[in-house]
Design an enzyme around this catalytic site. Structure first.
Site, PDB file in Angstrom:
ATOM      1  N   ASP A   1       0.861  -1.170   0.000  1.00 55.37           N
ATOM      2  CA  ASP A   1       0.000   0.000   0.000  1.00 55.37           C
ATOM      3  C   ASP A   1       0.903   1.227   0.000  1.00 55.37           C
ATOM      4  O   ASP A   1       1.865   1.289   0.769  1.00 55.37           O
ATOM      5  CB  ASP A   1      -0.895  -0.015   1.237  1.00 55.37           C
ATOM      6  CG  ASP A   1      -1.789   1.197   1.305  1.00 55.37           C
ATOM      7  OD1 ASP A   1      -2.470   1.478   0.310  1.00 55.37           O
ATOM      8  OD2 ASP A   1      -1.805   1.863   2.357  1.00 55.37           O
TER       9      ASP A   1
ATOM     10  N   THR B   1       0.400   4.598   0.775  1.00 59.07           N
ATOM     11  CA  THR B   1       0.356   5.475   1.939  1.00 59.07           C
ATOM     12  C   THR B   1       0.746   4.698   3.190  1.00 59.07           C
ATOM     13  O   THR B   1       0.158   3.665   3.508  1.00 59.07           O
ATOM     14  CB  THR B   1      -1.053   6.066   2.108  1.00 59.07           C
ATOM     15  OG1 THR B   1      -1.435   6.703   0.893  1.00 59.07           O
ATOM     16  CG2 THR B   1      -1.079   7.081   3.236  1.00 59.07           C
TER      17      THR B   1
ATOM     18  N   ASP C   1      -1.645  -0.377   6.508  1.00 58.80           N
ATOM     19  CA  ASP C   1      -1.830   0.186   7.843  1.00 58.80           C
ATOM     20  C   ASP C   1      -3.235   0.735   8.065  1.00 58.80           C
ATOM     21  O   ASP C   1      -3.571   1.116   9.172  1.00 58.80           O
ATOM     22  CB  ASP C   1      -0.807   1.292   8.112  1.00 58.80           C
ATOM     23  CG  ASP C   1      -0.968   2.476   7.155  1.00 58.80           C
ATOM     24  OD1 ASP C   1      -1.720   2.349   6.168  1.00 58.80           O
ATOM     25  OD2 ASP C   1      -0.339   3.520   7.401  1.00 58.80           O
TER      26      ASP C   1
END
Length: 824
Positions: A310, A312, A580
């Site tokens: 991912d 970000t 996250d």
């Protein structure tokens, strides 16, 4: 003086629930109404001792050891002391791993926020009591069952419990189930069931429990041990009959020879060594602030060939900065919308009052500030806007309705009333989601995305937030340009994956061009051809092909992330997923290995097998390297153990069929096992190993162990038969045994030399040290007597060496043939 409209609105809002008082909490604790489900990161000390002591093979070896204590000298029972020592090592290492895990779990433990006495305070999950008021925000996991008291666009994902993929909008009075998590909005709920009464009380415990199961490595070893167990019973019967009845040995001697034939069949050290290697891996990773919540995760990462990242929080740091605010042609209409008729002119409303471009920009800044204030739990993008455009001073803007950001929607919104009474609905989100294809504003967005910048569109809606078509016909007002902070270590980590033949796939909800630009700055191969996930085929096979071809994917929804992981697995890939945020939870759960950042949401940490507590993407190479070290080395040393099993079974069969005395006593095989397997395997199992692990553990190990064991068994038996014809008279059996022991040691040493490749100085030293150890036994009188080893004459010992040399040549040929016939 307060605004009457604002005061009236505030009067209708319910006051936040203050929560329990200190006395009320104490009453519930006294009644035992607490969330007492133990959340453990490891097995208890008693479980560790029990698991290492009470094993099937410890029972078998223990019985054989007791038999030797009855019938023979203590030196024939040395294998029993080896088992005790090995078991003790296993217990100590796992206790060390437990200590490491328990300390790390405290750091990574979720701490929900509860209200007590009107004040919010974070507490451990075990501190929650019945009727506690627990606050919720995006990414928070519901740790107990409850009932919603307050809801502000609260959307909860219950897919981990019900399988329903769509988030559920919650209103006051609705139930909340433990194990679900918040994907958008916020609120608070009262705990109605705590501890073991909760619907999913075991979920948190199981998600973070230290486990030794569900591993191809352990499953393969168990499969091998099951077959060995079945072989031992008929072999033991055959040996005792042949040694006692046919050979007419004293029953004590017959039992000793039978035990000697049975003990080496048991690869007892292999199970121990696997546990030790895993435990030491946990300790090593723990020192790097990496919490391994499930032991097989170390093994799984060794097999990974695709890692989905991912953007970000993984490639970029969590924070962002607003670098620019660009007004669009619709800005004037956006400001003037409801008031243009009153105040007239193209500039309309506030723009006309404050003078053209500057007035419009000031107005847009105020709108952004009001949007930021309207969201009590802003994400990273909105937080950057709040930092750049704080809520305006003076008369307050009112928020009459709000729509929190959702990864599935890609936008948030609020209905705002300006200080002078104008009402408008504003949306803030992805430009390519809010605007139709071909809109002129998208050209500006593409230019900025190509530079790796993130762009949000501020637009005025003509419909209410509760209207499903709220995005239809929006009027673009401005572009908020955000600059993302690249992780300084991300580029080196991506290069590591490339060097290790692990494909990296960047999967993000952001604009594909922007994600591609960020990945290109970090040097990711294939980043120049980003793919918009909205154009990916839905069919699994077609999606898998597209994923194999591409490296960067943008505008990916949470459900698509899950589908992409499944499509890659369908094509035979072993997939690791990092993330996250709550939008990563489903994909993390389905991936072979889920990796969460320590600062990530509670939900991601709960479902991930590995948590990077230091939030450093650069820790991943260490985790991968540790996994490869464990699985690669266990595969290597398993060949040593199973070669011994094969030649032991073959020798027993040959002895029974030939009706000759079994050539060895238990002490001989204990010595050989220690020098050629036990000691060297311990060092080899903990050595560096960067080779990516491959599937089919049992097949990979047995493809060489079977021919190597067959060669060793046949050559040793040939040396033994030759010695039986050569030696005659008293003491002949000891001389025959010594010659056979020399042959088997040299062959086993050569197997070790093959397994130890590629050579380094310490590997060569290890092989030479084992050879020196055997020479010491042969050269020391009391050790000769202790192990009943004495080479008689010169002819037969050199013949034994020649047979061993011939067998070594056959081993080399077999090694090369197996490599070509059954490639890894």
């Amino acid at each position: 003086m307060s605004d009457p409209a604002q005061t009236a609105t505030e009067e209708h809002l319910p006051a936040p629930h203050p929560g329990l008082s200190a006395s009320e909490v104490a009453e519930r604790v006294a009644r035992g109404e607490v969330n007492d489900v133990p959340v453990r990161s490891s097995r208890s000390t008693a479980e560790i001792v029990r698991a290492n002591v009470f094993t099937r093979f410890n029972a078998i070896i223990g019985v054989l050891f007791l038999i030797i204590l009855v019938v023979g000298p203590l030196q024939d029972g040395l294998f029993g002391f080896v088992i005790v020592a090995n078991t003790a090592i296993g217990i100590v290492q796992e206790l060390r791993a437990k200590k490491t895990l328990d300390s790390l779990a405290v750091i990574g433990e979720a701490r929900p926020t509860v209200r007590r006495g009107g004040a919010p305070c974070p507490i451990p999950t075990s501190g929650i009591v019945l009727d506690d008021v627990i606050e919720l925000g995006p990414g928070d996991k519901c740790v107990v069952d409850g009932r919603v008291l307050e809801a502000d666009g609260l959307e909860i994902d219950e897919s981990l419990l019900t399988g329903e993929a769509d988030p559920v909008l919650k209103r006051p009075g609705d139930p909340v189930m433990s194990g679900s998590f918040v994907v958008a909005g916020g609120g608070a709920f009262a705990a109605t069931k705590v501890g073991r009464e909760a619907y999913a009380a075991q979920l948190a415990e199981e998600a973070s429990r230290f486990t030794l199961v569900h591993s191809e490595l352990r499953t393969g070893i168990s499969q091998i041990l099951k077959y060995v167990t079945w072989m031992m019973i008929p072999t033991a019967i055959g040996l005792i009959l042949s040694q006692w009845i046919i050979q007419d040995h004293d029953w004590r001697e017959a039992v000793r020879r039978m035990v000697a034939g049975i003990v080496p069949m048991v690869p007892e050290g292999l199970v121990l060594l696997t546990s030790v290697a895993f435990a030491i891996g946990v300790i090593r990773l723990g020192r790097k602030q990496c919490l391994v919540q499930e032991l097989p995760a170390i093994e799984g990462l060794a097999r990974v060939d695709v890692v989905c990242l991912d953007k970000t929080g993984t490639l970029t740091e969590g924070g962002m900065d607003v670098s620019e605010l660009r007004l669009l042609d619709g800005a004037a209409h956006a400001e003037g919308g409801g008031r243009g008729g009153e105040q007239g002119g193209e500039e309309g409303g506030r723009g006309g009052e404050q003078g053209g471009e500057k007035g419009r920009e000031a107005y847009v800044r105020q709108v952004l500030g009001a949007l930021g204030k309207a969201d009590p739990r802003p994400n990273a993008s909105l937080q950057a806007i709040i930092d750049a455009y704080p809520s305006p001073d003076g008369p307050h803007w009112q928020c009459t309705d709000s729509l929190p950001f959702s990864s599935a929607r890609k936008y948030s919104g609020a209905a705002l009333r300006s200080p002078d009474g104008e009402s408008a609905t504003w949306l803030l989100g992805a430009p390519d989601v809010l605007l139709p294809a071909g809109d002129p504003a998208l050209a500006h967005v593409e230019e900025l995305n190509a530079q790796g910048l993130r762009v949000l569109l501020l637009a005025r809606a003509t419909r209410g937030l509760d209207d499903p078509g709220v995005t239809d016909g929006v009027r673009p007002t401005g572009l908020v340009v955000l600059e993302q902070r690249l992780r300084p270590d991300a580029g080196a980590t991506l290069r590591y994956f490339a060097e290790q033949d692990v494909s990296a796939k960047v999967i993000s909800g952001d604009n594909a061009v922007s994600v591609g630009a960020v990945a290109a700055k970090l040097g990711l191969t294939g980043a120049t051809g980003p793919v918009d996930a909205r154009r990916l085929p839905a069919e699994r096979e077609a999606m898998g092909r597209a994923l194999d071809e591409g490296a960067v994917f943008g505008r990916v929804t949470p459900q698509q992330k899950r589908d992409m992981v499944g499509a890659l697995q369908h094509r035979g890939h072993t997939v690791a997923m990092t993330g996250d945020g709550v939008n990563d939870v489903l994909a993390l759960k389905d991936a072979d290995i889920g990796v969460s950042m320590g600062s990530g949401s509670e939900a991601t940490r709960a479902v991930a097998q590995i948590v990077l507590l230091n939030n450093s993407f650069a820790t991943l190479p260490s985790v991968v390297a540790e996994g490869r070290r464990v699985i690669g080395n266990i595969t290597r040393v398993a060949t040593l153990f199973l070669t011994k099993t094969v030649y032991s079974v073959l020798l027993a069969i040959l002895v029974v069929c030939s009706q000759v005395p079994y050539p060895f006593l238990p002490r001989h095989l204990t010595l050989l096992s220690t020098l050629t397997i036990g000691v060297p395997a311990f060092f080899l199992a903990l050595a560096p190993n960067k080779e990516r692990a491959k599937p089919h553990f049992v097949r990979r190990v047995m493809r060489y162990a079977i021919p190597a064991g067959a060669i060793a068994g046949v050559a040793t038996f040939a040396a033994y038969l030759l010695a039986r014809h050569y030696y005659t008279g008293p003491g002949a059996l000891d001389a025959e045994t010594s010659a056979a022991t020399l042959t088997l040691f040299l062959i086993s040493l050569w197997v070790l030399a093959i397994i130890a490749r590629p050579y380094t100085w310490w590997r060569i030293g290890l092989v030479l040290a084992m050879a020196a150890g055997f020479l010491v036994v042969l050269a020391t009188p009391w050790l000769q007597h202790f192990f009943a080893l004495k080479l008689v004459g010169e002819t037969m010992p050199w013949a034994a060496v020649a047979i061993a040399a011939t067998a070594a040549a056959a081993l080399e040929l077999a090694w090369r043939w197996v490599g070509r016939r059954f490639p890894a």
